[in-house]
Design an enzyme around this catalytic site. Structure first.
Site, PDB file in Angstrom:
ATOM      1  N   HIS A  10     -25.638  25.808  18.460  1.00 33.57           N
ATOM      2  CA  HIS A  10     -26.566  25.736  18.026  1.00 33.57           C
ATOM      3  C   HIS A  10     -26.499  25.200  16.706  1.00 33.57           C
ATOM      4  O   HIS A  10     -26.049  25.240  15.720  1.00 33.57           O
ATOM      5  CB  HIS A  10     -27.589  26.889  17.556  1.00 33.57           C
ATOM      6  CG  HIS A  10     -29.338  26.882  16.740  1.00 33.57           C
ATOM      7  ND1 HIS A  10     -29.762  27.361  17.867  1.00 33.57           N
ATOM      8  CD2 HIS A  10     -29.738  26.377  16.209  1.00 33.57           C
ATOM      9  CE1 HIS A  10     -31.473  26.626  17.139  1.00 33.57           C
ATOM     10  NE2 HIS A  10     -31.256  26.431  16.186  1.00 33.57           N
TER      11      HIS A  10
ATOM     12  N   HIS B   6     -27.457  21.342  14.729  1.00 37.75           N
ATOM     13  CA  HIS B   6     -28.202  20.145  14.540  1.00 37.75           C
ATOM     14  C   HIS B   6     -28.065  19.257  13.855  1.00 37.75           C
ATOM     15  O   HIS B   6     -27.374  18.922  13.271  1.00 37.75           O
ATOM     16  CB  HIS B   6     -29.659  20.762  13.860  1.00 37.75           C
ATOM     17  CG  HIS B   6     -30.850  21.214  14.108  1.00 37.75           C
ATOM     18  ND1 HIS B   6     -31.708  20.893  14.961  1.00 37.75           N
ATOM     19  CD2 HIS B   6     -30.672  22.603  14.494  1.00 37.75           C
ATOM     20  CE1 HIS B   6     -32.517  21.780  15.603  1.00 37.75           C
ATOM     21  NE2 HIS B   6     -31.569  22.912  15.177  1.00 37.75           N
TER      22      HIS B   6
ATOM     23  N   ASP C 290     -29.499  16.154  12.246  1.00 37.88           N
ATOM     24  CA  ASP C 290     -29.804  15.942  10.862  1.00 37.88           C
ATOM     25  C   ASP C 290     -29.382  16.826  10.102  1.00 37.88           C
ATOM     26  O   ASP C 290     -29.784  16.597   9.471  1.00 37.88           O
ATOM     27  CB  ASP C 290     -31.286  15.437  11.453  1.00 37.88           C
ATOM     28  CG  ASP C 290     -32.093  16.331  12.645  1.00 37.88           C
ATOM     29  OD1 ASP C 290     -31.794  17.349  13.233  1.00 37.88           O
ATOM     30  OD2 ASP C 290     -33.264  16.564  12.487  1.00 37.88           O
TER      31      ASP C 290
ATOM     32  N   GLY D 226     -39.391  23.081  16.203  1.00 34.97           N
ATOM     33  CA  GLY D 226     -40.455  23.162  15.682  1.00 34.97           C
ATOM     34  C   GLY D 226     -41.319  24.471  15.138  1.00 34.97           C
ATOM     35  O   GLY D 226     -41.201  25.234  15.381  1.00 34.97           O
TER      36      GLY D 226
ATOM     37  N   HIS E 127     -36.043  27.283  21.021  1.00 41.58           N
ATOM     38  CA  HIS E 127     -35.927  27.653  19.787  1.00 41.58           C
ATOM     39  C   HIS E 127     -37.841  28.879  19.970  1.00 41.58           C
ATOM     40  O   HIS E 127     -38.715  28.883  20.729  1.00 41.58           O
ATOM     41  CB  HIS E 127     -36.730  27.394  18.434  1.00 41.58           C
ATOM     42  CG  HIS E 127     -35.831  26.079  18.075  1.00 41.58           C
ATOM     43  ND1 HIS E 127     -34.982  24.728  18.193  1.00 41.58           N
ATOM     44  CD2 HIS E 127     -34.597  26.445  16.703  1.00 41.58           C
ATOM     45  CE1 HIS E 127     -34.077  25.175  17.707  1.00 41.58           C
ATOM     46  NE2 HIS E 127     -34.561  25.382  16.532  1.00 41.58           N
TER      47      HIS E 127
ATOM     48  N   GLU F 161     -37.963  32.544  15.772  1.00 39.12           N
ATOM     49  CA  GLU F 161     -37.306  32.758  14.413  1.00 39.12           C
ATOM     50  C   GLU F 161     -38.975  32.491  13.071  1.00 39.12           C
ATOM     51  O   GLU F 161     -39.253  33.569  12.808  1.00 39.12           O
ATOM     52  CB  GLU F 161     -36.960  31.114  14.280  1.00 39.12           C
ATOM     53  CG  GLU F 161     -36.572  31.051  12.534  1.00 39.12           C
ATOM     54  CD  GLU F 161     -35.790  29.832  13.159  1.00 39.12           C
ATOM     55  OE1 GLU F 161     -35.263  29.155  11.547  1.00 39.12           O
ATOM     56  OE2 GLU F 161     -36.332  28.814  13.642  1.00 39.12           O
TER      57      GLU F 161
ATOM     58  N   ASP G 113     -26.404  26.575  12.839  1.00 41.25           N
ATOM     59  CA  ASP G 113     -27.118  25.765  12.436  1.00 41.25           C
ATOM     60  C   ASP G 113     -27.971  24.078  11.749  1.00 41.25           C
ATOM     61  O   ASP G 113     -28.055  23.365  12.323  1.00 41.25           O
ATOM     62  CB  ASP G 113     -28.918  26.877  11.478  1.00 41.25           C
ATOM     63  CG  ASP G 113     -30.442  26.561  12.198  1.00 41.25           C
ATOM     64  OD1 ASP G 113     -30.239  25.316  13.017  1.00 41.25           O
ATOM     65  OD2 ASP G 113     -31.018  26.809  11.273  1.00 41.25           O
TER      66      ASP G 113
END
Length: 344
Positions: A15, A17, A19, A169, A196, A199, A283
């Site tokens: 996991h 990302h 970006d 999102g 996701h 969370e 993350d």
């Protein structure tokens, strides 16, 4: 456990990302090339601006940091460079297999198609070090309506480096099941599904992700709210446990987004003790200023986890990675040999 040992240990990242993992120097360079203004001038100040620790749970401010990284990811050459550097940074951290996620819709403002975005990222991964295998998970944003197009594009890259799809999102009010048709087509194409959930919203989000076909849960840690004081699972927790659905846990990021006050108060240890399949992840390495090595040290300091526990969560990650059986067997052997070499 010490920093050198934790870094040398072979690790698996599930996991992470794209970006959320750019180098600060790269952000500055790419921004300068396209004339994009940044919120800080020098590298040290920009690094401090990106870092989310110490500012409290501030999701709008957290997301503002992604506006800056996405702004410099609108060209194929930039995506390729960032993906290659991402692979280099994983290898430098002792990661032997990484699954990196990104929503291609974020890089279409300059005219790139989803396929061009995915192709550029995979080309960058391929240029990375040979001692880390990096695969792509294609995300869609659950509050928008692009999942069908994104997952169709992902399906065109099966066996070329795309291994799964994801929905990211806001969870509350934007159920994963609203995209069930797109997820179903992705599974028919041979892609895995990690969503996701659990969370920013509680067990109801986890139940929704399971209903949508999740094979792994991105974060998933608020399933702890469905455990009784005696540890007895409620109905949603029981579903996760009985199906063996793994959790992609990111402790430091969860602190920065307000899921826990600090790592010592994070539910990862309680969830492990309750029998959940736990994997350890970063993350967003830029925003949280973390590596998988530093996460291993954080749970060591908070819960006393040592090399045995790090090997345990890594072995779990090997078994739930989106890999064909042959590649999984090779990775399993590599990880086992790596940990054996670290012991006296």
């Amino acid at each position: 456990m010490d920093p050198q040992l934790a870094r040398r240990a072979p690790k698996v990242s599930l996991h992470d990302h794209l970006d959320g993992g750019l180098r600060v120097a790269t952000v500055r360079d790419l921004a300068g090339r396209i004339g994009h203004p940044l919120p800080a001038d020098d590298e040290e100040s920009l690094r401090a601006w990106f870092f989310q620790g110490g500012r409290g749970a501030d999701l709008p401010r957290y997301l503002e940091a992604f506006d800056q990284t996405v702004a410099v990811l609108q060209r194929a050459d930039a995506l390729r460079r960032v993906a290659c550097e991402f692979a280099e940074d994983l290898a430098d951290d002792g990661i032997v297999h990484g699954e990196v996620r990104y929503a291609p819709e974020l890089s279409t403002a300059g005219g790139l198609t989803y396929d061009e975005v995915i192709d550029a990222i995979l080309a960058g991964f391929a240029e990375g070090p040979a001692d880390v295998e990096v695969r792509l998970i294609v995300c869609a944003l659950r509050h928008l309506d692009h999942a069908a197009a994104a997952f169709a594009a992902a399906g065109r890259f099966v066996d070329r480096g795309v291994v799964a799809v994801d929905l990211a999102g806001p969870e509350d009010g934007f159920p994963a099941t609203a995209h069930a048709a797109a997820i179903g087509l992705a599974r028919e194409a041979g892609l895995g599904v990690t969503l996701h959930a659990g969370e920013a919203f509680g067990p109801a989000s986890v139940a929704d992700a399971l209903d949508a076909g999740a094979q792994r849960l991105g974060h998933g840690v608020r399933i702890v709210e469905d455990l009784g004081e005696d540890g007895a699972p409620g109905p949603v927790a029981a579903r996760v446990l009985s199906a063996g659905i793994p959790l992609e846990v990111c402790p430091t990021s969860n602190v920065h987004t307000g899921v826990a006050a600090d790592v010592a108060g994070h539910p990862i240890a309680r969830l492990r003790d309750a029998g959940f399949r736990i994997t350890l992840n970063t993350d967003n390495r830029l925003m949280s200023d973390v590596t998988l090595t530093s996460e291993a040290l954080a749970v060591h300091d908070a819960f006393g986890w040592g090399l045995a526990e790090l090997e345990e969560v890594t072995a779990t990650a090997v078994e739930v990675a989106f890999l064909p059986d042959g590649e999984r067997a090779v990775l399993r052997d590599r990880v086992a040999r790596g940990y054996a070499a670290l012991r006296p």
